[in-house]
Design an enzyme around this catalytic site. Structure first.
Site, PDB file in Angstrom:
ATOM      1  N   CYS A  93       0.815  -1.221   0.000  1.00 33.94           N
ATOM      2  CA  CYS A  93       0.000   0.000   0.000  1.00 33.94           C
ATOM      3  C   CYS A  93       0.846   1.268   0.000  1.00 33.94           C
ATOM      4  O   CYS A  93       0.608   2.182  -0.796  1.00 33.94           O
ATOM      5  CB  CYS A  93      -0.974  -0.002   1.175  1.00 33.94           C
ATOM      6  SG  CYS A  93      -0.211  -0.007   2.814  1.00 33.94           S
ATOM      7  N   HIS A 146      -2.043   1.018   7.183  1.00 34.18           N
ATOM      8  CA  HIS A 146      -2.554   0.923   5.810  1.00 34.18           C
ATOM      9  C   HIS A 146      -2.880   2.321   5.303  1.00 34.18           C
ATOM     10  O   HIS A 146      -3.328   3.183   6.063  1.00 34.18           O
ATOM     11  CB  HIS A 146      -3.802   0.043   5.767  1.00 34.18           C
ATOM     12  CG  HIS A 146      -4.224  -0.294   4.373  1.00 34.18           C
ATOM     13  ND1 HIS A 146      -3.506  -1.142   3.555  1.00 34.18           N
ATOM     14  CD2 HIS A 146      -5.282   0.118   3.638  1.00 34.18           C
ATOM     15  CE1 HIS A 146      -4.119  -1.241   2.381  1.00 34.18           C
ATOM     16  NE2 HIS A 146      -5.192  -0.476   2.404  1.00 34.18           N
ATOM     17  N   HIS A 162      -5.595   1.442  -3.397  1.00 33.19           N
ATOM     18  CA  HIS A 162      -4.677   0.922  -2.384  1.00 33.19           C
ATOM     19  C   HIS A 162      -4.291  -0.497  -2.764  1.00 33.19           C
ATOM     20  O   HIS A 162      -4.815  -1.047  -3.724  1.00 33.19           O
ATOM     21  CB  HIS A 162      -5.329   0.974  -0.996  1.00 33.19           C
ATOM     22  CG  HIS A 162      -6.622   0.203  -0.903  1.00 33.19           C
ATOM     23  ND1 HIS A 162      -6.877  -0.703   0.081  1.00 33.19           N
ATOM     24  CD2 HIS A 162      -7.735   0.197  -1.687  1.00 33.19           C
ATOM     25  CE1 HIS A 162      -8.077  -1.226  -0.072  1.00 33.19           C
ATOM     26  NE2 HIS A 162      -8.623  -0.685  -1.146  1.00 33.19           N
TER      27      HIS A 162
END
Length: 190
Positions: A93, A146, A162
């Site tokens: 990510c 994340h 992502h």
């Protein structure tokens, strides 16, 4: 001698049975598909149209490079996940955003946690294309692990690109339960 005579036909039938099983099992396997020409996958993103995004009523980015950054990131859609990856062979990510911004001469830290300290914190209502979204996806640790980037805002729903461990580089909606429940904050770095 009589016993030997009975064993001979039994051995013969056993051998024939084994041969028949062997031959039928070879023929029942699935045929293999051999391709000599490399298939070209076309990646069509239904989620993002830069012309529509530029014209709609959402907050406009201050820097036009945002659209180039988003388009570059979308070019990785479908790339598999690889921890620490920053290429088409595999991407994580933060690597996705790191290379997308770097392509446009903007340096970001390499990890999502370090990225979360950059730029200006935003209210969700102020988010626009190119802004970063941060998440805490590990229930045991309350740390940002994340990150995704907003690619469009459609009918009030925030779409972001992502890289996930299960699907690789994808575009998701912030309204999906999982992402909505793990969302922490949004930041603008450009």
């Amino acid at each position: 001698m009589k016993r030997r005579m009975m064993m001979k036909p039994l051995l013969k039938y056993s051998l024939m049975l084994c041969t028949a099983i062997f031959l039928t099992s070879c023929g029942s396997s699935k045929p293999k598909v051999v391709t000599t020409k490399k298939e070209v996958r076309t990646k069509k993103t239904r989620h993002y149209n830069p012309e529509v995004t530029k014209r709609n009523n959402t907050i406009k980015p201050k820097d036009e490079r945002v659209y180039d950054i988003v388009n570059y990131a979308i070019g990785f859609e479908g790339t598999k996940y690889k921890y620490g990856g920053t290429t088409k062979r595999g991407m994580d990510c933060s690597g996705l955003l790191y290379v997308s911004f770097q392509e446009n001469d903007i340096q970001l830290p390499r990890t999502s946690r370090a990225m979360s300290l950059q730029g200006e914190r935003l209210y969700l209502k102020d988010v626009t294309v190119g802004d970063l979204l941060f998440f805490e996806t590990n229930k045991n640790k309350k740390v940002i692990n994340h990150v995704g980037m907003v690619v469009d805002i459609s009918q009030g729903d925030i779409l972001f690109i992502h890289s996930t461990t299960s699907l690789g580089v994808v575009i998701s909606r912030l309204s999906e339960n999982y992402w909505n429940n793990t969302f922490v904050m949004a930041r603008r770095v450009i």
